[in-house]
Design a protein around this motif. Structure first.
Motif, PDB file in Angstrom:
ATOM      1  N   ILE A 288      17.180  19.673 -33.391  1.00 60.03           N
ATOM      2  CA  ILE A 288      17.242  20.441 -32.137  1.00 60.03           C
ATOM      3  C   ILE A 288      16.226  21.582 -32.141  1.00 60.03           C
ATOM      4  N   GLU A 289      15.988  22.119 -33.312  1.00 60.94           N
ATOM      5  CA  GLU A 289      15.107  23.272 -33.428  1.00 60.94           C
ATOM      6  C   GLU A 289      13.614  22.893 -33.283  1.00 60.94           C
ATOM      7  N   THR A 290      13.289  21.629 -33.652  1.00 65.07           N
ATOM      8  CA  THR A 290      11.873  21.221 -33.713  1.00 65.07           C
ATOM      9  C   THR A 290      11.034  21.580 -32.479  1.00 65.07           C
ATOM     10  N   PRO A 291      11.509  21.288 -31.249  1.00 60.37           N
ATOM     11  CA  PRO A 291      10.676  21.621 -30.081  1.00 60.37           C
ATOM     12  C   PRO A 291      10.335  23.113 -30.010  1.00 60.37           C
ATOM     13  N   LEU A 292      11.255  23.953 -30.460  1.00 66.52           N
ATOM     14  CA  LEU A 292      10.992  25.395 -30.415  1.00 66.52           C
ATOM     15  C   LEU A 292       9.903  25.773 -31.403  1.00 66.52           C
TER      16      LEU A 292
ATOM     17  N   LYS B 256       4.468  19.810 -22.495  1.00 67.66           N
ATOM     18  CA  LYS B 256       5.182  20.642 -23.450  1.00 67.66           C
ATOM     19  C   LYS B 256       6.062  21.664 -22.723  1.00 67.66           C
ATOM     20  N   GLU B 257       5.546  22.164 -21.617  1.00 65.24           N
ATOM     21  CA  GLU B 257       6.246  23.239 -20.918  1.00 65.24           C
ATOM     22  C   GLU B 257       7.385  22.727 -20.047  1.00 65.24           C
ATOM     23  N   HIS B 258       7.129  21.600 -19.375  1.00 66.25           N
ATOM     24  CA  HIS B 258       8.068  21.240 -18.305  1.00 66.25           C
ATOM     25  C   HIS B 258       8.946  20.038 -18.576  1.00 66.25           C
ATOM     26  N   MET B 259       8.597  19.208 -19.556  1.00 69.16           N
ATOM     27  CA  MET B 259       9.284  17.934 -19.680  1.00 69.16           C
ATOM     28  C   MET B 259      10.227  17.894 -20.880  1.00 69.16           C
TER      29      MET B 259
ATOM     30  N   LEU C 137      23.893  12.904 -28.140  1.00 69.32           N
ATOM     31  CA  LEU C 137      24.117  14.299 -27.762  1.00 69.32           C
ATOM     32  C   LEU C 137      23.036  15.194 -28.355  1.00 69.32           C
ATOM     33  N   VAL C 138      22.726  14.930 -29.623  1.00 70.61           N
ATOM     34  CA  VAL C 138      21.651  15.688 -30.272  1.00 70.61           C
ATOM     35  C   VAL C 138      20.343  15.448 -29.521  1.00 70.61           C
ATOM     36  N   GLY C 139      20.137  14.172 -29.142  1.00 71.29           N
ATOM     37  CA  GLY C 139      18.923  13.829 -28.393  1.00 71.29           C
ATOM     38  C   GLY C 139      18.814  14.643 -27.109  1.00 71.29           C
ATOM     39  N   VAL C 140      19.935  14.782 -26.414  1.00 68.50           N
ATOM     40  CA  VAL C 140      19.919  15.541 -25.153  1.00 68.50           C
ATOM     41  C   VAL C 140      19.685  17.028 -25.444  1.00 68.50           C
ATOM     42  N   ALA C 141      20.380  17.509 -26.473  1.00 68.14           N
ATOM     43  CA  ALA C 141      20.215  18.923 -26.824  1.00 68.14           C
ATOM     44  C   ALA C 141      18.753  19.200 -27.143  1.00 68.14           C
ATOM     45  N   ARG C 142      18.156  18.293 -27.900  1.00 68.02           N
ATOM     46  CA  ARG C 142      16.760  18.488 -28.281  1.00 68.02           C
ATOM     47  C   ARG C 142      15.857  18.473 -27.040  1.00 68.02           C
ATOM     48  N   ALA C 143      16.227  17.627 -26.063  1.00 69.53           N
ATOM     49  CA  ALA C 143      15.388  17.499 -24.872  1.00 69.53           C
ATOM     50  C   ALA C 143      15.435  18.743 -23.989  1.00 69.53           C
ATOM     51  N   ILE C 144      16.540  19.500 -24.050  1.00 71.77           N
ATOM     52  CA  ILE C 144      16.655  20.628 -23.107  1.00 71.77           C
ATOM     53  C   ILE C 144      16.538  21.990 -23.775  1.00 71.77           C
ATOM     54  N   ILE C 145      16.393  22.000 -25.119  1.00 72.20           N
ATOM     55  CA  ILE C 145      16.410  23.280 -25.838  1.00 72.20           C
ATOM     56  C   ILE C 145      15.308  24.220 -25.365  1.00 72.20           C
ATOM     57  N   HIS C 146      14.171  23.645 -24.939  1.00 74.13           N
ATOM     58  CA  HIS C 146      13.067  24.518 -24.542  1.00 74.13           C
ATOM     59  C   HIS C 146      13.069  24.766 -23.033  1.00 74.13           C
ATOM     60  N   LYS C 147      14.196  24.488 -22.406  1.00 71.35           N
ATOM     61  CA  LYS C 147      14.394  24.752 -20.984  1.00 71.35           C
ATOM     62  C   LYS C 147      13.307  24.133 -20.107  1.00 71.35           C
ATOM     63  N   PRO C 148      13.206  22.795 -20.155  1.00 68.04           N
ATOM     64  CA  PRO C 148      12.200  22.124 -19.320  1.00 68.04           C
ATOM     65  C   PRO C 148      12.639  22.144 -17.853  1.00 68.04           C
ATOM     66  N   ARG C 149      11.690  21.878 -16.934  1.00 68.09           N
ATOM     67  CA  ARG C 149      12.041  21.802 -15.514  1.00 68.09           C
ATOM     68  C   ARG C 149      12.563  20.417 -15.182  1.00 68.09           C
ATOM     69  N   VAL C 150      12.069  19.402 -15.943  1.00 67.97           N
ATOM     70  CA  VAL C 150      12.466  18.032 -15.643  1.00 67.97           C
ATOM     71  C   VAL C 150      13.009  17.379 -16.906  1.00 67.97           C
ATOM     72  N   LEU C 151      14.160  16.693 -16.768  1.00 71.05           N
ATOM     73  CA  LEU C 151      14.698  15.934 -17.878  1.00 71.05           C
ATOM     74  C   LEU C 151      14.506  14.462 -17.560  1.00 71.05           C
ATOM     75  N   LEU C 152      13.813  13.742 -18.453  1.00 70.13           N
ATOM     76  CA  LEU C 152      13.544  12.332 -18.233  1.00 70.13           C
ATOM     77  C   LEU C 152      14.354  11.538 -19.236  1.00 70.13           C
ATOM     78  N   ALA C 153      15.034  10.512 -18.771  1.00 67.15           N
ATOM     79  CA  ALA C 153      15.878   9.744 -19.675  1.00 67.15           C
ATOM     80  C   ALA C 153      15.662   8.268 -19.445  1.00 67.15           C
TER      81      ALA C 153
ATOM     82  N   VAL D  32       8.399  15.672 -28.319  1.00 64.46           N
ATOM     83  CA  VAL D  32       9.072  16.965 -28.198  1.00 64.46           C
ATOM     84  C   VAL D  32       8.088  18.119 -28.235  1.00 64.46           C
ATOM     85  N   GLY D  33       6.791  17.823 -28.218  1.00 67.78           N
ATOM     86  CA  GLY D  33       5.852  18.905 -27.951  1.00 67.78           C
ATOM     87  C   GLY D  33       4.850  19.238 -29.035  1.00 67.78           C
TER      88      GLY D  33
END
Lengths: 807, 219
Positions: free
Chosen positions: B104-108, B82-85, B149-165, A328-329
């Motif tokens: 969910i907050e951790t990536p931020l 970090k920026e895109h994924m 759901l939390v996993g998905v939220a965490r994956a997109i919280i930082h507004k990546p360009r690509v979501l990998l699952a 997660v970064g």
């Protein structure tokens, strides 16, 4: 981010209470031990730091040689050293002489009290030293004869609440001194501890005729302190002394086949590094301090090793978290700071607990160390800060390695559940640290065994004298012309007491240094150059019987045949030193003792005047002449009905020596005081060794729990396949067993070397025994196995189905 | 957006050398919702990890948004990741010691987003995923679907360009899985590029592209 790290750290620590507890306990024990010991060490090293001119002050030690061999080193050296050196070397700005005034009865009005710590001190005493004067002028208070400056303690003791300034007291009823100053009690961390200082001019102008006390090169017993000018190199100055000695006294010295030298001793090095004749106070021992320093640091190091071991052992459980965070970064540095926050939290908490605990435990530690330690991390900012720096540095180091290991995991490998990427990582280091801990523990166990065996050995050594059931009275010091008559009466009357076996007077009693070093002793009529230095003690005719000293050749001195100027006895070592023949041949010879022609009537067996730690010294026993007042009266009593005996003696004393204080001690107790330092060292050693072992076991306990837990599945499978309990336990013990054996192999030579070094201080000492190592090794093995088995049993006994189902 | 050319990934086993990926060419366009399919061991996850910059190829070239990733240094690659994924895992991989909110907050946190900003963004997502009531629970207190759901939220919280699952519904019941796929569809419609690995034809049907793999090749 930091707040977040902190939150996570706290949560993690609370969640793993068991590990946190073990880490915390280990760290607190380690840090508290280190704190107590380091404070003690810092205190021992702080001696004379309060002296503003400490770096410029040097004490002159007088070394005396016979036949080119160093025979005596005097802390209180030649009377003439000060003046002649000051006059010849401009590097010396000033000097001050101090001389012990002996045990004196201080009389004020009708009351008399015995004062032991009384000295004559030169006029510049308070200018050179920084002892604080509360009243009086520091330049003039010790100038005039018959003046005295007293400590606050003495002021209270002798004058109570009254202002002592201008008041007078008399010493042994001879001279009357006027109090011209009061000083604050000398700090504990000084090599000097005087209660009363009499002006040195009293000694040099009134007590000693002519100028002898300022010029005599062969009269020892004078402490001389030089204040060097700024920037003077003491070693270079010292090198210039010898030519001067040769020029001034060379002829006399050659005549006696002797030599002498003056050595400059930096004031600050006296307490830990000087242990020679006539030290003012018993000094510390740099070696013991060094040993303690090491032990204290080792306990702390072991605790940090535990921390590292437990953290890396837990790597597996935290690997997933690391992987996720990386995905997660997080950067590696983010993770390192997260783990460091966690380790800092535990350590900082431990530091606070230890600071508190050390304060609470200090009185107990002082008891153990047998010493008041008025220094702690709060009272001395430099000590406090340096200890804090060490703690924080250690914290960082102990946290850094686990942080690096844990943060190094690659996310894709740890997140794939099937493989175990943490396997093998840090294992070598962990094993290394466990070995280091056990090497330390085993070495300390061996050390403890050796120390206690040596102490037992010292105590059980045959002294060659009987010191039991001996009461020693301090002889009267207030005397007049009727003294000798009274004295004989006192002795004769005590002899008639049925409960008293023997009574003897002497200049000295066992348990203290011989205070009398007699030079110039040789065969009567022989060349002066064959002279030797012997210890001498003035005794009466009953001394040998009182102390049960064996005669190995010739016979005892008896009143009917001998007088103080006709007879003497030697001990075996003296016979050897004089080299005049065997002990049988020596009997009947005459020796020259300062002009007296004494017949050697017998030879006594060597006996231990002091602790067997110290080697036999050559000794001559001679009858005290009637002019020489003995210092002690030894009374050998029968154990039954002792209280009555004592009161009878006391009654007789008051009747005969009315004004003199009645003071006594038991000789065996007095003698045992010599062991006190070593005994205390042993106790401290044992305690901290025990703590080191305890902390090691804490770590081992947690580590074995992890290892067993890690192998649960393997054990489950083996059990299903039919493995027995014993084979499973063997499996779990094997790893630790190997580490332990390696530790024993390393610890054995290490302790052998270290303890031989310690033992080398003792003249009479035990040899290192192989079984010391065996016992320590087996002991450690047993403790370790018990520790490991606690966890292993649990895992080995668990139901295998449970372990296998969990995956 | 993503261009892979002749990608190779090898492994060593003693003296033997084997291929996990061999000669893979692939282009993903902005806004694609691609599903990588194929049997176990075909190299699907390895390909996903390479695309997501968690792993490096042993050969070939990788262009991401016009940058030659294969020539970049580790640090720079990490920055791109970090920026895109954003990553979603089959086993959720939430951090057990953190609450839903904190996960969910951790990536931020790792992107140094300001506190107030963090709060509003996490709140927004919690609201969108109907998880507001559960924000203070720990992962162990949630069902698998909720965890994902939390996993998905965490994956997109930082507004990546690509979501990998990687098999995002593999551990879930059918209904829970469908919910996650609906969510993916919604995100896709909002413009997110999504690449998922899946065995399920049904899941693949939510996307607009299927990439079939076998023995380290794309068929």
């Amino acid at each position: 981010m930091f707040i977040n790290n902190l939150k996570i750290a706290i949560r993690n620590l609370l969640k793993h209470k068991y590990i946190t507890g073990i880490n915390l306990l280990g760290l607190v024990v380690g840090m508290t031990s280190a704190l107590l010991i380091w404070q003690y060490v810092a205190f021992e090293k702080s001696y004379e730091n309060f002296q503003e001119k400490a770096d410029r002050i040097h004490r002159v030690v007088t070394n005396r040689y016979v036949d080119g061999n160093l025979t005596m080193e005097f802390a209180a050296g030649a009377a003439g050293a000060g003046r002649v050196l000051k006059e010849n070397f401009p590097e010396i700005e000033d000097y001050v002489k101090v001389r012990g005034a002996g045990e004196v009865a201080v009389i004020i009005g009708n009351e008399s009290l015995r004062e032991e710590k009384m000295y004559f001190a030169g006029a510049s005493f308070f200018d050179i030293f920084s002892y604080e004067l509360l009243a009086g002028d520091k330049m003039t208070c010790l100038k005039e004869p018959l003046t005295a400056v007293i400590s606050e303690r003495a002021a209270k003791k002798y004058f109570g609440a009254e202002d002592p300034m201008g008041k007078t007291f008399s010493a042994d009823g001879d001279q009357k001194f006027k109090v011209t100053g009061v000083y604050k009690d000398m700090p504990v961390n000084s090599h000097m501890s005087a209660n009363i200082l009499l002006s040195y001019s009293t000694f040099s102008e009134i007590l000693v005729p002519e100028d002898d006390s300022e010029t005599a090169p062969f009269w020892d017993g004078f402490y001389t302190y030089f204040l060097l000018k700024e920037g003077v190199d003491a070693a270079a100055l010292e090198a210039k002394f010898q030519p001067l000695i040769d020029e001034q006294y060379g002829e006399d010295l050659r005549g006696m086949n002797a030599d002498m030298s003056y050595v400059l001793q930096p004031l600050k090095s006296i307490h830990l590094n000087s242990n020679i004749l006539f030290e003012m106070e018993p000094n510390g021992d740099a070696n013991a301090v060094w040993f303690l320093m090491i032990i204290g640091s080792l306990v702390l190091l072991i605790a940090w090793f535990n921390y590292i071991n437990l953290s890396t052992a837990r790597a597996e459980t935290r690997a997933k978290e690391v992987g996720v965070r990386k995905v997660v970064g997080s950067n590696r540095s983010d993770l390192i700071s997260m783990f460091l926050t966690e380790s800092s939290l535990v350590n900082v908490f431990a530091i606070f607990l230890s600071l508190g605990l050390a304060q609470v435990l200090m009185p107990y530690f002082e008891d153990l160390a047998g010493k008041e330690i008025p220094l702690n991390v709060f009272s001395s900012p430099t000590v406090g800060l340096s200890i804090l720096m060490i703690f924080l540095g250690g914290t960082l180091l102990a946290g850094l390695y686990p942080a690096f290991v844990l943060s190094s995991f690659k996310p894709i490998s740890v997140l794939k559940s099937s493989v175990n990427p943490t396997k093998g990582r840090g294992v070598l280091l962990r094993k290394g640290l466990v070995v280091a801990q056990f090497v330390t523990s085993i070495t300390l166990i061996i050390g403890t065994i050796v120390v206690f065996y040596q102490l037992r050995h010292l105590r059980s050594e045959n002294l060659g004298i009987n010191i039991e059931q001996t009461l020693v009275l301090k002889a009267p010091t207030i005397v007049d012309s009727t003294y000798w008559g009274k004295f004989e009466t006192f002795k004769e009357e005590l002899k008639t007491q049925p409960k008293i076996n023997w009574i003897s007077t002497s200049g000295n009693v066992p348990g203290s240094q011989f205070g009398w070093t007699a030079g110039g002793i040789r065969k009567w009529g022989a060349d002066e150059r064959t002279s030797k230095n012997l210890q001498a003690v003035g005794v009466d005719f009953d001394y040998l019987d009182t102390y049960e000293i064996a005669v190995v050749a010739g016979k005892k001195m008896v009143k009917e045949l001998h007088t103080d100027s006709t007879a003497c006895m030697l001990n075996e070592t003296a016979v050897e030193l004089l080299g005049l023949g065997t002990k049988e041949e020596v009997v009947g010879m005459h020796i020259n003792f300062w002009g007296d022609r004494l017949e050697v009537v017998g030879v006594v067996e060597d006996f231990h005047q002091e602790s067997p730690k110290i080697d036999f010294t050559p000794l001559v026993l001679r009858i005290a002449s009637s002019g020489n007042i003995p210092n002690y009266i030894s009374v050998k009593f029968k154990p039954e009905g002792f209280p009555e005996t004592l009161s009878a003696i006391k009654a007789k004393w008051s009747q005969i020596f009315d004004q003199n204080p009645f003071e006594y001690f038991f000789l065996d107790e007095h003698f045992a005081k010599q062991y006190a330092d070593d005994q205390r060292f042993g106790n401290v050693f044992a305690l901290f060794s025990l703590l080191a072992i305890f902390v090691s076991c804490l770590g081992l306990f947690a580590l074995s729990a992890f290892m067993a837990e890690k192998r649960r599945k393997e054990i489950g499978i083996r059990k299903v396949l039919g493995a027995s309990m014993e084979s499973l336990l063997g499996l779990l013990f094997k790893d630790f067993l190997i580490l332990l054996l390696v530790s024993i192999l390393i610890a054995a030579p290490l302790s052998w070397w270290g303890m031989n070094r310690w033992l080398s201080d003792f003249a009479s000492r035990i040899d290192m025994q192989w079984w010391f190592v065996a016992v320590a090794g087996l002991g450690a093995l047993l403790i370790a196995l018990l520790t490991v088995s606690a966890q292993s049993f649990r895992v080995a006994r668990a139901n295998p189905i449970k372990a296998l189902k969990e995956e | 957006m993503i261009q892979l050319k002749n990608i190779e990934r090898t492994y060593r086993n003693g003296l033997q050398r084997g291929w996990i990926l061999r000669g893979v060419d692939l282009e993903i366009k902005e806004g694609d919702f691609a599903t990588i399919m194929g049997p176990s061991g075909a190299g699907k996850s390895s390909l996903l990890n390479i695309i997501g910059l968690l792993d490096q190829p042993d050969g070939g070239t990788y262009e991401l948004l016009g940058q030659s990733v294969h020539a970049l240094r580790e640090r720079k690659r990490h920055e791109l990741h970090k920026e895109h994924m954003g990553f979603v895992f089959q086993a959720y991989h939430l951090i057990d010691d953190l609450t839903v909110y904190e996960n969910i907050e951790t990536p931020l946190l790792y992107r140094k987003v300001k506190s107030a900003d963090r709060k509003s963004r996490v709140a927004e997502l919690l609201d969108r995923f109907n998880m507001v009531a559960k924000k203070d629970l720990f992962p162990a207190q949630l069902s698998g679907g909720q965890q994902q759901l939390v996993g998905v939220a965490r994956a997109i919280i930082h507004k990546p360009r690509v979501l990998l699952a990687d098999e995002p519904t593999g551990n879930l019941h059918r209904s829970q899985g469908e919910k996650i796929m609906e969510l993916f569809k919604e995100l896709h419609q909002e413009g997110m590029t999504i690449i998922q690995v899946s065995h399920s034809e049904k899941n693949a049907a939510y996307g607009n592209r299927i990439i079939e793999m076998e023995d380290g090749h794309i068929r």
